[in-house]
Design an enzyme around this catalytic site. Structure first.
Site, PDB file in Angstrom:
ATOM      1  N   ASN A  12     -15.057  12.169   8.683  1.00 23.54           N
ATOM      2  CA  ASN A  12     -15.417  10.756   8.677  1.00 23.54           C
ATOM      3  C   ASN A  12     -16.397  10.465   7.545  1.00 23.54           C
ATOM      4  OD1 ASN A  12     -16.271   8.132   9.197  1.00 23.54           O
ATOM      5  ND2 ASN A  12     -16.356   8.394  11.411  1.00 23.54           N
TER       6      ASN A  12
ATOM      7  N   TRP B  68     -17.810   1.742  10.024  1.00 24.23           N
ATOM      8  CA  TRP B  68     -19.148   2.318  10.153  1.00 24.23           C
ATOM      9  C   TRP B  68     -19.073   3.840  10.074  1.00 24.23           C
ATOM     10  CZ3 TRP B  68     -23.864  -0.355  11.786  1.00 24.23           C
ATOM     11  CH2 TRP B  68     -23.719  -1.741  11.808  1.00 24.23           C
TER      12      TRP B  68
ATOM     13  N   ILE C 213     -11.920   6.827  11.688  1.00 22.16           N
ATOM     14  CA  ILE C 213     -12.403   5.512  11.276  1.00 22.16           C
ATOM     15  C   ILE C 213     -13.066   4.865  12.485  1.00 22.16           C
ATOM     16  CG2 ILE C 213     -11.817   3.264  10.298  1.00 22.16           C
ATOM     17  CD1 ILE C 213      -9.293   4.451   9.159  1.00 22.16           C
ATOM     18  N   ASP C 214     -14.364   4.600  12.380  1.00 20.99           N
ATOM     19  CA  ASP C 214     -15.112   3.922  13.442  1.00 20.99           C
ATOM     20  C   ASP C 214     -15.315   2.464  13.016  1.00 20.99           C
ATOM     21  OD1 ASP C 214     -15.293   6.379  14.710  1.00 20.99           O
ATOM     22  OD2 ASP C 214     -17.250   6.837  13.831  1.00 20.99           O
ATOM     23  N   VAL C 215     -14.907   1.544  13.888  1.00 23.40           N
ATOM     24  CA  VAL C 215     -14.854   0.131  13.499  1.00 23.40           C
ATOM     25  C   VAL C 215     -15.629  -0.736  14.481  1.00 23.40           C
ATOM     26  CG1 VAL C 215     -13.314  -1.824  13.049  1.00 23.40           C
ATOM     27  CG2 VAL C 215     -12.581   0.500  12.466  1.00 23.40           C
TER      28      VAL C 215
END
Length: 253
Positions: A103, A142, A129-131
């Site tokens: 990430n 993020w 993918i952190d959203v």
């Protein structure tokens, strides 16, 4: 045959398992080794471990606990957290993990994927993918376990990760994580339709019907579960479990 994989995603912190809500307030769940033994008995097909402290603290993975996990686990394993250079990634594969979840590092070294793929293949690389939605309701990416806003568009970022060679994408909705309110279907569909690699939907699952919905309406290729596999029910105590496979087959056939 289940057409979509259902994968427990377990959070590591200080050698223990925890569960968060919207990436905050980690609550202790239990010992990771005992949890792996339970999932062995439940015949889970795959496990993902994410160390939520490694990247924010700029430290390497805890190889001791990961080695114990790999020695105990009967199913394929993925790991993410603190993977900033090739030697550290190599150590994860050497102790028996089949996939690495990347990430934060990809935002400073996007070609790190190809470096790993040369040795282990693209199928061994999961790009996370952190959203989270901003004040105006727009999605933003993020990093650092939800502590750093890159301001990137997640659809564009997903396409770039695919182009760089990611074999899968682990998509987490920070706004839904740990809430039991269901996946962000709109976000999942946007990403799934933008790429040709499998998208693993993560964040918000509270019941079996949420799994069906994110696969059918969100076009997810797989689903990662957190709260549902470590708690009895919402607002109830810890109970390591997994949805009945026959039930999953009936809704995902």
């Amino acid at each position: 045959m289940i057409k979509a994989r259902v994968i427990p995603a377990l959070l590591l912190k200080d050698e223990g398992l925890v569960k968060t809500r919207k990436f905050n307030r980690p609550q202790y769940i239990g010992d990771p080794i005992n949890t792996v033994r339970i999932f062995n008995e439940l015949e889970v097909d795959e496990l993902i471990f994410l160390d939520i402290g490694a990247s924010p603290q700029a430290r390497s993975p805890d190889l001791k606990i990961l080695r114990e996990i790999a020695n105990e686990c009967f199913m394929p394993l993925g790991y993410g957290g603190g993977l900033f250079n090739f030697e550290v990634v190599k150590s994860i594969f050497d102790i028996g993990f089949e996939k690495v979840v990347l990430n934060t590092v990809l935002h400073t070294n996007p070609h790190f994927i190809s470096e790993i793929a040369e040795h282990y293949g693209n199928q061994a690389i999961v790009a996370a993918i952190d959203v989270k939605k901003n004040f105006w309701g727009h999605y933003e990416v993020w990093t650092l376990s939800g502590k750093n806003n890159t301001k990137k568009n997640p659809v564009e970022w997903a396409a770039e990760l695919e182009q760089n060679g990611a074999g899968e994408i682990l998509l987490t909705s920070i706004d839904r994580e740990g809430t039991w309110e269901g996946f962000d279907i709109n976000l999942t569909r946007k990403i799934s339709d933008a790429v040709n690699v499998p998208v693993i939907a993560h964040g918000g699952c509270g019941k079996i019907s949420h799994i069906k919905q994110v696969v059918e309406d969100g076009h997810a290729a797989a689903v990662a579960l957190g709260s549902m596999v470590v708690y009895q029910q919402r607002n109830m105590g810890v109970l390591v479990n997994f949805p009945d496979k026959q039930h999953l087959e009936s809704i995902l056939k």
